[in-house]
Design a protein around this motif. Structure first.
Motif, PDB file in Angstrom:
ATOM      1  N   ALA A 199     -94.135   2.127  12.432  1.00 44.58           N
ATOM      2  CA  ALA A 199     -92.926   2.369  13.216  1.00 44.58           C
ATOM      3  C   ALA A 199     -91.745   1.616  12.612  1.00 44.58           C
ATOM      4  O   ALA A 199     -90.627   2.122  12.589  1.00 44.58           O
ATOM      5  N   ARG A 200     -92.023   0.429  12.070  1.00 45.10           N
ATOM      6  CA  ARG A 200     -90.945  -0.363  11.493  1.00 45.10           C
ATOM      7  C   ARG A 200     -90.388   0.318  10.232  1.00 45.10           C
ATOM      8  O   ARG A 200     -89.210   0.282   9.963  1.00 45.10           O
ATOM      9  N   LYS A 201     -91.297   0.968   9.488  1.00 43.08           N
ATOM     10  CA  LYS A 201     -90.875   1.617   8.235  1.00 43.08           C
ATOM     11  C   LYS A 201     -89.987   2.824   8.499  1.00 43.08           C
ATOM     12  O   LYS A 201     -89.230   3.236   7.637  1.00 43.08           O
ATOM     13  N   GLU A 202     -90.117   3.433   9.693  1.00 42.28           N
ATOM     14  CA  GLU A 202     -89.389   4.667   9.974  1.00 42.28           C
ATOM     15  C   GLU A 202     -87.943   4.428  10.394  1.00 42.28           C
ATOM     16  O   GLU A 202     -87.188   5.379  10.567  1.00 42.28           O
ATOM     17  N   ARG A 203     -87.561   3.185  10.550  1.00 42.35           N
ATOM     18  CA  ARG A 203     -86.176   2.925  10.940  1.00 42.35           C
ATOM     19  C   ARG A 203     -85.237   3.350   9.816  1.00 42.35           C
ATOM     20  O   ARG A 203     -85.580   3.280   8.636  1.00 42.35           O
TER      21      ARG A 203
END
Lengths: 139, 126
Positions: free
Chosen positions: A13-17
């Motif tokens: 989820a953090r990578k999708e920012r």
């Protein structure tokens, strides 16, 4: 597996920012290449300090070891390294002078910085040739 | 309304506890490096092809030895500051980053002391 998969999901989820545009999205202009080369030559010179220290230690150690180290620097491989070292030094030196001008808010326009980038490439090549020419002549 | 004390606010150093000191030292050593690197290239070029006796005699000259010491100290301090920025830019894992930041300091100090020892040995006449 449940605990590891949940932590992996949060990592996902953090990578999708959204990210701001990075290097790959910009057109490669001369100033960028000069800037990248400034950093690469800086890193090269960093490790090149080993050669300077090696040469000084050899000179301090005595004639036998000095001749051995001199033999390495005089070999084709050694001379290629020294040629690259000279160019890296000249490129980083001219790049540094550019940064001094920019620190004073001088020569910082789009057109001028492009000219300066070309001047850095041509100037570093010319200075390298000059240094080697003098080195050959004084020998 | 800030939770900072007035002293912390006037210091203006934030959570990094550091201001422009890195930038200033980087430029200061860069400025020193300009004449020093020219002198360094001059020394190395003039010693091209010379034998050990000539090289040792050159570094026995106090002027050459002192200039060479300044070259080493200024260049390696500059190298330390520069490599620190490269590490901070590209290495984001906490352990790897701090390991490399420490290694950077050890490396530059080590190389500098080796070179300084060699210069002093020749400078004082080995």
């Amino acid at each position: 597996m449940s605990s590891t998969s949940s932590s992996a999901t949060s990592g996902q989820a953090r990578k999708e920012r959204p990210l701001s545009p990075h290097l790959s999205i910009y057109k490669l202009i001369p100033n960028m290449i000069a800037s990248i080369m400034h950093r690469i030559t800086g890193v090269a010179l960093y490790f090149g300090t080993v050669l300077v220290a090696w040469w000084l230690i050899a000179a301090a150690a005595g004639p036998a070891y000095f001749d051995y180290v001199n033999g390495f620097f005089g070999s084709l491989f050694g001379m290629l390294i020294l040629l690259g070292y000279t160019w890296a030094l000249m490129h980083h030196l001219l790049g540094g002078l550019r940064h001094f001008a920019w620190d004073a808010s001088k020569l910082i326009s789009k057109q001028m910085s492009t000219k300066l980038a070309y001047a850095t490439f041509i100037g570093s090549g010319a200075l390298t040739l000059l240094v080697w020419l003098i080195a050959m002549l004084v020998r | 309304m800030s939770i900072k004390t007035p002293f912390k606010r006037v210091e203006g150093l934030g959570s990094a506890k550091d201001g422009t000191e890195h930038f200033w030292r980087q430029r200061l050593t860069a400025l020193a490096n300009v004449p020093l690197i020219i002198a360094f290239v001059w020394i190395v070029v003039s010693l091209n092809g010379e034998d050990h006796a000539t090289v040792a005699a050159t570094f026995a000259n106090p002027f050459v030895a002192v200039v060479m010491l300044l070259v080493i100290v200024s260049a390696l301090y500059h190298a330390k500051l520069g490599m620190q920025v490269v590490i901070e830019d590209y290495i984001h894992g906490e352990l790897a980053k701090y390991a490399l930041l420490v290694a950077n300091i050890f490396f530059t100090f080590g190389i500098a002391v080796l070179a300084v020892f060699a210069i002093l040995k020749m400078g004082f006449g080995s």
